[in-house]
Design a protein around this motif. Structure first.
Motif, short mmCIF file in Angstrom:
data_model
loop_
_atom_site.label_atom_id
_atom_site.label_comp_id
_atom_site.label_asym_id
_atom_site.label_seq_id
_atom_site.Cartn_x
_atom_site.Cartn_y
_atom_site.Cartn_z
N GLU A 144 52.01 40.40 76.45
CA GLU A 144 52.44 41.49 75.58
C GLU A 144 53.97 41.58 75.53
OE1 GLU A 144 51.53 46.26 74.82
OE2 GLU A 144 50.51 45.17 76.42
N ILE A 145 54.62 41.37 76.68
CA ILE A 145 56.09 41.37 76.71
C ILE A 145 56.64 40.25 75.83
CG2 ILE A 145 58.12 41.02 78.17
CD1 ILE A 145 56.50 42.27 80.48
N ILE A 146 56.05 39.05 75.98
CA ILE A 146 56.49 37.91 75.17
C ILE A 146 56.30 38.21 73.69
CG2 ILE A 146 55.95 35.51 74.58
CD1 ILE A 146 55.26 35.07 77.54
N ASP A 147 55.16 38.79 73.34
CA ASP A 147 54.87 39.07 71.94
C ASP A 147 55.87 40.07 71.35
OD1 ASP A 147 53.04 39.03 69.56
OD2 ASP A 147 52.83 41.14 70.09
N ILE A 148 56.21 41.09 72.13
CA ILE A 148 57.15 42.11 71.63
C ILE A 148 58.51 41.49 71.34
CG2 ILE A 148 58.44 44.19 72.28
CD1 ILE A 148 55.92 45.09 73.82
N PHE A 149 59.03 40.70 72.28
CA PHE A 149 60.36 40.11 72.07
C PHE A 149 60.34 39.00 71.03
CE2 PHE A 149 61.33 42.20 76.15
CZ PHE A 149 62.55 42.78 75.81
N SER A 150 59.19 38.33 70.87
CA SER A 150 59.12 37.28 69.84
C SER A 150 59.26 37.86 68.44
CB SER A 150 57.80 36.51 69.96
OG SER A 150 56.70 37.33 69.61
#
Length: 345
Positions: A112-118
């Motif tokens: 979820e963290i990766i998705d938000i920053f992507s």
């Protein structure tokens, strides 16, 4: 003569063959049906002279028995063939109920963290877990005798090497930032998720193995305001639109100025509770502007470029998101604990 006909039919019956139930039924009708061979022969039997009746009667019974046995054997052969072609398991039985697993909560939060920053242009960068001193410390503005090295509680693989570039388990994923900067010129916008290691006593709030996600953005004209807005966007996406942030001055060797970032307590919504020690705030990450010494050490002109960096513990974010008070539970593989996250599968 009837006697010869019966003998011919007996031989014919013995040679009967069939590969389907329909062929067997046709053979049965031919011999035993209402208009079949047996009825015709019995009709002729009425005209047989008395002295021949006994012999003819015996032949008729032999024919009937031969036909019936042959038909029965053909039926049995086909039944056995069909049985052998059936699946070993009874497909009509209810299936075995297999319990589905769930994605581990740390993996869920990491993704979820990766998705938000992507969504705002960050790409994922990775590096080795067994690192050297240069990428973990020296390239990030940790001089050899700097006291900040003591803060890391490092696991060394090869310590005291003559070239000074000891081998160790990385204590933070900042080493990935160093490797990215030495290979690529700005603009750089990456996040570095991964596992890190520190020689710490295991407790409800600390572990010798944990996971981090660090971010790095370097370009012309990058400011502290850009850092603040990026992190504000992240916490609102992760914890909800109502979440607020505050930045407190802090110290990290690789950023200047540096800050610790708190969010309004997700449990009491900032009102004050035992989790936030009645302050209404929870610390979740460290951040700051990349120190010019770090840029120069990694081949980037600090007079042209500026940037910011941040780092957070995945366990810390997961504890707040799922209200888990003991991070040791994430590592114990207790199925009773993990089953609570089955909805995330």
């Amino acid at each position: 003569m009837i006697k010869d006909s019966i003998k011919e039919y007996i031989e014919k019956a013995k040679k009967l063959s069939a590969s389907t139930k329909e062929e067997i039924e046709n053979a049965r009708i031919e011999f035993l049906g209402k208009k079949g061979v047996m009825n015709e022969l019995f009709a002729q039997f009425k005209t047989v002279p008395n002295e021949e009746r006994k012999e003819i009667g015996i032949l008729l019974n032999e024919l009937k028995t031969t036909v019936q046995e042959k038909i029965d054997s053909l039926k049995e052969a086909i039944a056995e063939k069909q049985e052998s072609m059936k699946p070993k398991e009874d497909l009509t039985k209810p299936s075995n109920i297999v319990s589905l697993g769930s994605i581990h909560p740390l993996t869920t939060v990491r993704n979820e963290i990766i998705d938000i920053f992507s969504r705002i242009g960050y790409t994922v960068a990775e590096g080795p877990e067994i690192e050297d001193d240069w990428h973990v410390f020296s390239a990030l503005n940790f001089p050899p005798e700097h006291p900040a090295r003591d803060m890391q509680d490092t696991f060394f693989v090869e310590n005291g090497r003559q070239d000074g570039n000891d081998v160790l388990l990385r204590t933070h994923t900042s080493s990935v930032q160093a490797r990215t900067m030495e290979k690529k010129q700005p603009p750089i916008r990456i996040i570095a998720p991964g596992r890190v290691f520190r020689n710490e006593a295991i407790s409800a709030r600390a572990h010798c193995i944990f996971h981090q996600v660090e971010g790095l953005y370097i370009d012309k004209g990058v400011s502290f305001a850009d850092l603040k807005q990026s992190l504000l966007y992240f916490v609102k996406e992760m914890f909800g639109e109502q979440t607020q942030i505050r930045l407190r001055p802090s110290y990290f060797p690789f950023t200047e100025p540096s800050a610790e970032m708190d969010i309004s307590c997700t449990i009491c919504q900032g009102e004050g509770c035992n989790i936030c020690k009645h302050t209404g705030w929870l610390e979740i990450l460290g951040c700051g502007m990349v120190d010019p010494n770090v840029l120069e050490a990694n081949g980037i002109d600090s007079k042209v470029y500026s940037g910011f960096a941040f780092g957070m513990g995945v366990e810390r974010i997961a504890m707040l998101k799922y209200d888990v008070k003991d991070l040791r539970q994430y590592f114990e593989n207790d199925i009773r604990f993990l089953n609570q996250f089955s909805s995330t599968f």
